[in-house]
Scaffold this motif. Sequence first.
Motif, PDB file in Angstrom:
ATOM      1  N   ALA A   3      56.203  46.471  42.915  1.00  0.00           N
ATOM      2  CA  ALA A   3      55.139  47.294  42.351  1.00  0.00           C
ATOM      3  C   ALA A   3      54.589  46.640  41.096  1.00  0.00           C
ATOM      4  O   ALA A   3      55.294  46.532  40.090  1.00  0.00           O
ATOM      5  CB  ALA A   3      55.660  48.694  42.029  1.00  0.00           C
ATOM      6  N   GLU A   4      53.331  46.199  41.188  1.00  0.00           N
ATOM      7  CA  GLU A   4      52.674  45.547  40.044  1.00  0.00           C
ATOM      8  C   GLU A   4      51.884  46.574  39.239  1.00  0.00           C
ATOM      9  O   GLU A   4      51.409  47.568  39.776  1.00  0.00           O
ATOM     10  CB  GLU A   4      51.703  44.460  40.511  1.00  0.00           C
ATOM     11  CG  GLU A   4      52.312  43.373  41.359  1.00  0.00           C
ATOM     12  CD  GLU A   4      51.917  43.443  42.806  1.00  0.00           C
ATOM     13  OE1 GLU A   4      51.874  42.401  43.476  1.00  0.00           O
ATOM     14  OE2 GLU A   4      51.642  44.579  43.286  1.00  0.00           O
ATOM     15  N   SER A   5      51.730  46.284  37.966  1.00  0.00           N
ATOM     16  CA  SER A   5      50.896  47.113  37.098  1.00  0.00           C
ATOM     17  C   SER A   5      50.382  46.252  35.952  1.00  0.00           C
ATOM     18  O   SER A   5      50.889  45.151  35.716  1.00  0.00           O
ATOM     19  CB  SER A   5      51.685  48.303  36.553  1.00  0.00           C
ATOM     20  OG  SER A   5      52.773  47.869  35.767  1.00  0.00           O
ATOM     21  N   GLY A   6      49.380  46.773  35.250  1.00  0.00           N
ATOM     22  CA  GLY A   6      48.890  46.107  34.055  1.00  0.00           C
ATOM     23  C   GLY A   6      47.562  45.389  34.190  1.00  0.00           C
ATOM     24  O   GLY A   6      47.067  44.837  33.211  1.00  0.00           O
ATOM     25  N   LEU A  18      50.971  41.723  32.730  1.00  0.00           N
ATOM     26  CA  LEU A  18      51.277  42.277  34.040  1.00  0.00           C
ATOM     27  C   LEU A  18      52.778  42.521  34.156  1.00  0.00           C
ATOM     28  O   LEU A  18      53.586  41.754  33.627  1.00  0.00           O
ATOM     29  CB  LEU A  18      50.838  41.326  35.147  1.00  0.00           C
ATOM     30  CG  LEU A  18      49.365  40.905  35.161  1.00  0.00           C
ATOM     31  CD1 LEU A  18      49.096  40.010  36.378  1.00  0.00           C
ATOM     32  CD2 LEU A  18      48.448  42.101  35.166  1.00  0.00           C
ATOM     33  N   SER A  19      53.116  43.589  34.849  1.00  0.00           N
ATOM     34  CA  SER A  19      54.513  43.922  35.094  1.00  0.00           C
ATOM     35  C   SER A  19      54.742  44.074  36.592  1.00  0.00           C
ATOM     36  O   SER A  19      53.833  44.456  37.330  1.00  0.00           O
ATOM     37  CB  SER A  19      54.885  45.235  34.403  1.00  0.00           C
ATOM     38  OG  SER A  19      54.741  45.148  33.015  1.00  0.00           O
ATOM     39  N   CYS A  20      55.954  43.782  37.009  1.00  0.00           N
ATOM     40  CA  CYS A  20      56.324  43.972  38.411  1.00  0.00           C
ATOM     41  C   CYS A  20      57.794  44.343  38.484  1.00  0.00           C
ATOM     42  O   CYS A  20      58.641  43.659  37.912  1.00  0.00           O
ATOM     43  CB  CYS A  20      56.073  42.696  39.199  1.00  0.00           C
ATOM     44  SG  CYS A  20      56.707  42.736  40.893  1.00  0.00           S
ATOM     45  N   THR A  75      62.828  43.091  37.112  1.00  0.00           N
ATOM     46  CA  THR A  75      61.465  43.192  36.594  1.00  0.00           C
ATOM     47  C   THR A  75      61.006  41.842  36.059  1.00  0.00           C
ATOM     48  O   THR A  75      61.787  41.112  35.439  1.00  0.00           O
ATOM     49  CB  THR A  75      61.399  44.244  35.471  1.00  0.00           C
ATOM     50  OG1 THR A  75      61.818  45.509  35.986  1.00  0.00           O
ATOM     51  CG2 THR A  75      59.990  44.374  34.927  1.00  0.00           C
ATOM     52  N   TRP A  77      57.495  39.923  34.108  1.00  0.00           N
ATOM     53  CA  TRP A  77      56.243  40.127  33.396  1.00  0.00           C
ATOM     54  C   TRP A  77      55.453  38.823  33.340  1.00  0.00           C
ATOM     55  O   TRP A  77      56.036  37.731  33.320  1.00  0.00           O
ATOM     56  CB  TRP A  77      56.495  40.580  31.959  1.00  0.00           C
ATOM     57  CG  TRP A  77      57.215  41.875  31.843  1.00  0.00           C
ATOM     58  CD1 TRP A  77      56.669  43.132  31.814  1.00  0.00           C
ATOM     59  CD2 TRP A  77      58.623  42.069  31.715  1.00  0.00           C
ATOM     60  NE1 TRP A  77      57.654  44.077  31.686  1.00  0.00           N
ATOM     61  CE2 TRP A  77      58.861  43.453  31.617  1.00  0.00           C
ATOM     62  CE3 TRP A  77      59.715  41.201  31.669  1.00  0.00           C
ATOM     63  CZ2 TRP A  77      60.146  44.000  31.487  1.00  0.00           C
ATOM     64  CZ3 TRP A  77      60.987  41.732  31.530  1.00  0.00           C
ATOM     65  CH2 TRP A  77      61.188  43.121  31.447  1.00  0.00           C
ATOM     66  N   VAL A 104      47.321  43.238  42.003  1.00  0.00           N
ATOM     67  CA  VAL A 104      46.620  43.965  40.945  1.00  0.00           C
ATOM     68  C   VAL A 104      45.444  43.111  40.493  1.00  0.00           C
ATOM     69  O   VAL A 104      45.563  41.894  40.349  1.00  0.00           O
ATOM     70  CB  VAL A 104      47.590  44.294  39.776  1.00  0.00           C
ATOM     71  CG1 VAL A 104      48.161  43.026  39.164  1.00  0.00           C
ATOM     72  CG2 VAL A 104      46.909  45.136  38.730  1.00  0.00           C
TER      73      VAL A 104
END
Length: 110
Positions: A3-6, A18-20, A75, A77, A104
């Motif tokens: 799950a990626e975000s940012g 970015l985070s995953c 995790t 980044w 993302v």
Amino acid sequence: QLAESGGGLVQPGGSLRLSCEASGSFFSIETMGWDRQISGKEREFVAKIGRGGSSSVAESVRGRFTIDRDVARNTVWLQMNDLKAEDTAVYFCTADQVAWGKGVLVSVSS
């Protein structure tokens, strides 16, 4: 599941992180990393990091992007500084190059 975000929209020269997080059936991931796909081009390597912390980044982003990881939390980044228009792409998290997240979008535009 990865799950990626940012992602988001940023002006040239700006920064994004970015985070995953890997969850579910992921146990001992050796290498986590990021690939990206620029519109109309093939997916390309951006950065990777091993369990021991050894890392590498693509020449095109060297000196601007750094990768970091928390092995215990599964995790990773990607810190992206001094972003350029040519960094606009969909960024994908990968685990051992056998699984990828949904991606993302990072847009760099004034």
